[in-house]
Design a protein around this motif. Sequence first.
Motif, PDB file in Angstrom:
ATOM      1  N   ASP A 182       0.826  -1.197   0.000  1.00 41.38           N
ATOM      2  CA  ASP A 182       0.000   0.000   0.000  1.00 41.38           C
ATOM      3  C   ASP A 182       0.861   1.248   0.000  1.00 41.38           C
ATOM      4  O   ASP A 182       0.381   2.344   0.234  1.00 41.38           O
ATOM      5  N   VAL A 190       0.510   5.865   0.519  1.00 34.75           N
ATOM      6  CA  VAL A 190      -0.250   6.442  -0.584  1.00 34.75           C
ATOM      7  C   VAL A 190      -1.619   6.896  -0.089  1.00 34.75           C
ATOM      8  O   VAL A 190      -2.363   6.104   0.495  1.00 34.75           O
ATOM      9  N   ARG A 255      -9.164  -1.204  -0.472  1.00 32.19           N
ATOM     10  CA  ARG A 255      -8.493  -0.044  -1.055  1.00 32.19           C
ATOM     11  C   ARG A 255      -9.463   0.936  -1.693  1.00 32.19           C
ATOM     12  O   ARG A 255     -10.391   0.532  -2.395  1.00 32.19           O
ATOM     13  N   THR A 258      -6.750   5.988  -5.668  1.00 30.64           N
ATOM     14  CA  THR A 258      -5.646   6.871  -5.301  1.00 30.64           C
ATOM     15  C   THR A 258      -5.104   7.552  -6.542  1.00 30.64           C
ATOM     16  O   THR A 258      -5.310   7.076  -7.666  1.00 30.64           O
ATOM     17  N   ASP A 260      -1.951   7.835  -7.068  1.00 30.70           N
ATOM     18  CA  ASP A 260      -0.691   7.166  -7.379  1.00 30.70           C
ATOM     19  C   ASP A 260      -0.941   6.089  -8.427  1.00 30.70           C
ATOM     20  O   ASP A 260      -1.703   5.150  -8.189  1.00 30.70           O
ATOM     21  N   ALA A 263      -0.120   2.314  -7.450  1.00 30.59           N
ATOM     22  CA  ALA A 263      -1.065   1.794  -6.452  1.00 30.59           C
ATOM     23  C   ALA A 263      -2.439   1.584  -7.062  1.00 30.59           C
ATOM     24  O   ALA A 263      -3.156   0.643  -6.701  1.00 30.59           O
ATOM     25  N   ASP A 266      -2.503  -1.663  -9.029  1.00 30.09           N
ATOM     26  CA  ASP A 266      -2.649  -2.777  -8.097  1.00 30.09           C
ATOM     27  C   ASP A 266      -4.087  -2.896  -7.608  1.00 30.09           C
ATOM     28  O   ASP A 266      -4.628  -4.005  -7.478  1.00 30.09           O
ATOM     29  N   ARG A 267      -4.733  -1.764  -7.328  1.00 22.57           N
ATOM     30  CA  ARG A 267      -6.107  -1.786  -6.820  1.00 22.57           C
ATOM     31  C   ARG A 267      -7.061  -2.372  -7.865  1.00 22.57           C
ATOM     32  O   ARG A 267      -7.911  -3.213  -7.546  1.00 22.57           O
TER      33      ARG A 267
END
Length: 289
Positions: A182, A190, A255, A258, A260, A263, A266-267
């Motif tokens: 994270d 993040v 999550r 974001t 970012d 990130a 990944d989410r």
Amino acid sequence: MADQNSTEAIIMAAISTLSPSRISDLSHSIAALFHCHRRRLFSLLSSPTIFSFALQHLQTISLHKKSLLIAHYLLLNLSVLNHFVKNSTAAPPYSATGMKLRDLDAVLLLLLLCELHQHEPEALESPPSFWRGVLCNYMADTMLKLTSFGASNGEVLIQFIEKVAKCRNFVNVMGGENGGSDEGKDGREVAASVAAVVALPSVEVSSGGRECVICKEEMIKGRDVCELPCSHLFHWMCILPWLKKRHTCPCCRCRLPTADVLAEIDRLLEDLVKIGGGGGGLYGECSCT
């Protein structure tokens, strides 16, 4: 972070949950998006000036920034896919997932150079002043691929899955892996995006005795509190400072979006894992599901 094979498996599993009509809609949407990008690439190659600017931009930015360009392009494509597997109506809002034209030119050229190097390594041994001609010839030989008229839904989806997996692999190799954590690549936590925080609903506490896990104080019946997408409740004054530093639920690590890019990739992949029924696989099972 996923390798190329696991990324392909995640996407295929998520697509397999769609109805035939939604698969057809997804295929048409992907073909239209890549057709738009292919036309931009043709425009770039047909203009010595635009090509020169794009190539110069690529040559002056760091390897990490090149990785981020590909990451933004990957995020755009994942956003389109996630829209279709999560929604049952309408086409995705492309304006919300678009890139600046300068960045789009740079990433399309970068991906084309990588593709050419993979298939014809010796082609780029010539001086950069000859690259536009070399790329034009290569494009002429491959122009009937993804965006060709009459391509079946299956062919379009296969091309899409391969492209997403390659982009993911490029990001891993060029930018390094963050371990699926994270935190950002440099170790920073993040934060949740401003848009995601603003969109959080305010709900009334229906019964007393519930505790805010951040401050450990009771949430009073009848008072408004914040509800996260995972349905966990928190005092507004507690959760807002938390989300300025982190984009995960304090209870279950679910999550939030974001700003970012790594990130966020990944989410979205984590969401696809859950949708495809692979909760115990690469990313593990989120406790809020």
